[in-house]
Write an enzyme that holds these catalytic residues in place. Structure first.
Site: not given
Ligand code: GCO
Ligand code: MG
Length: 402
Positions: A147, A159, A210, A212, A236, A262, A283, A339, A402
């Site tokens: 990633r 991020y 990602d 995010h 992602e 996630e 995921r 991951e 975030w």
């Molecule tokens: C990822 C994630 C994480 C999250 C975290 C929040 O894809 O690994 O986005 O890094 O930010 O798990 O608690």
């Molecule tokens: Mg993520």
């Protein structure tokens, strides 16, 4: 096989973890991860105050019945706190079952569908050059999937840009860090990053990214389209995940594969995404989406619709979750990728485990159960320490995801 005791262990070996330990009348114990990053003590209380009293005296072999009892029996269903607690119970009961039958959990889940599990690591850097160097480092370690995230010029604390070379940990003590966001600046840097990565490393490496949850559907569509020439393994979380229908718009515009899940708690958060084939990878994780039992149901639905799994594996998921995820990954037919963000050496010492990493592939090991334990005496030397994930604001101060 009655449950005679259960307790919650909260510790902070490098970061906070919540672990459920269930003990049976035969003296077998099982572990489940119950960590919910930034809200750990809520799950600890849900378990200690409400769930553990219901477990004592139950038959530890009745894994599905216990899941339904805790899910339907609470009347108030779903939500990350409830589901993390149920996940921990489910995981611990699979661990106990494996130990009682002297077999690794994946053998109870239908056996291995593959020799080992492909993982992806996190490469990041302040600049494109730094990120290119970080990806190169993973490739030298034998990873086949990486990633890649990089700093965004003009954006403080973008991020995914971490402190160490192989580690990334966003939760911090004190009040939440306030990070900045500019969609335009971000959309300007990501395509050149991947153009460079493909140029440097050729067509074979799997590249992931990602977003995010920061874009709107049309922005996610624009990014997916811009990245098409670089053949990502996945993009992602382009948008916040509450609105499953939002993915229809992204899907109409791009062939870049999409991954999401996630922050999902149950199959009800993703069934539209799966049934309409709006995503390519689901995921969801063992710790947040109902444990091994519920993750298998999600995977089975996904299998019908050409969607593969891609379990979340950030550092806020403890080694207990990691072990459970690897048993799941090894067994399900429609596994995609796992991951793996490295835990700190302190975390690894508190949670001795059988799972192993070799050349970007992992295996859960063949110890009975999950193959992971907790050193309670050592854990007690790392007391809980409150930490929050960052809060994100746009350049004009408006709160943003975030
Ligand atoms: C990822 C994630 C994480 C999250 C975290 C929040 O894809 O690994 O986005 O890094 O930010 O798990 O608690
Ligand atoms: Mg993520």
């Amino acid at each position: 096989m009655r449950i005679t005791d259960a307790k919650v262990i909260v510790c902070s070996p490098g970061r906070n973890f919540v672990t459920l330990k269930i003990v049976t009348e035969d003296g077998i114990h099982g572990l489940g991860d119950a960590t919910l990053n930034g809200r750990e003590l809520s799950v600890a209380s849900y378990l200690t105050d409400h769930v553990i009293p219901l477990l004592i005296g139950r038959d530890a072999r009745r894994i599905e019945d216990t899941w339904q009892y805790l899910y339907k029996g609470a009347y108030w269903r779903r939500g990350p706190v409830t589901m993390s607690a149920i996940s921990a119970v489910d995981t611990a009961l699979w661990d106990i079952r494996g130990k009682a039958l002297q077999t690794p959990v994946y053998q109870l889940l239908g056996g291995a569908s593959r020799e080992s599990v492909m993982i992806y690591g996190h490469a990041n850097g302040d600049t494109i050059d730094d990120t290119v160097a970080a990806v190169g480092e993973y490739l030298r370690l034998g990873y086949r999937a990486v990633r890649a995230q990089c700093g965004v010029p003009g954006v403080a604390h973008a991020y995914g840009v971490g402190r160490g070379r192989l580690f990334y940990e966003p939760a911090e003590p004190g009040q939440p860090l306030e990070t900045a966001w500019s969609t335009e600046r971000y959309l300007n840097i990501v395509p050149p990053l991947f153009e460079r990565l493909r140029h440097e490393f050729g067509p074979d490496v799997h590249l992931l990214h990602d977003a995010h949850h920061r874009l709107t559907p049309i922005e996610g569509a624009r990014l997916g389209k811009a990245l098409e020439p670089y053949h990502l393994f996945w993009l992602e979380d382009p948008v916040p995940a509450e609105l499953q229908e939002g993915f229809r718009l992204i899907r109409q515009h791009t062939t870049t594969p999409l991954a999401v899940g996630e922050v999902f708690d149950t199959i009800f958060d993703c069934h539209t995404l799966i049934e309409e084939q709006l995503i390519d990878y689901i995921r969801t994780t063992v710790v947040h989406a109902g444990g091994i039992s519920h993750l298998r149901k999600i995977a089975s639905l996904a299998e019908l619709h050409h969607v593969r799994t891609g379990s979340h594996g950030a550092t806020d998921l403890s080694p207990v979750c990691m072990a459970a995820a690897l048993h799941f990954d090894l067994s399900v037919h429609n596994f995609g990728i796992q991951e793996y963000m490295r835990h700190t050496a302190e975390t690894d010492r508190v949670f001795p485990h059988q799972y192993a990493l070799d050349q970007g592939q992992m295996h859960p090991g063949d110890a009975p159960g999950l193959g992971v334990d907790i050193d309670e005496a050592l854990a007690a030397t790392y007391p809980y320490s409150r930490a929050y994930l960052p809060v994100n604001r746009k350049e004009d101060g408006t709160i943003h995801s975030w």
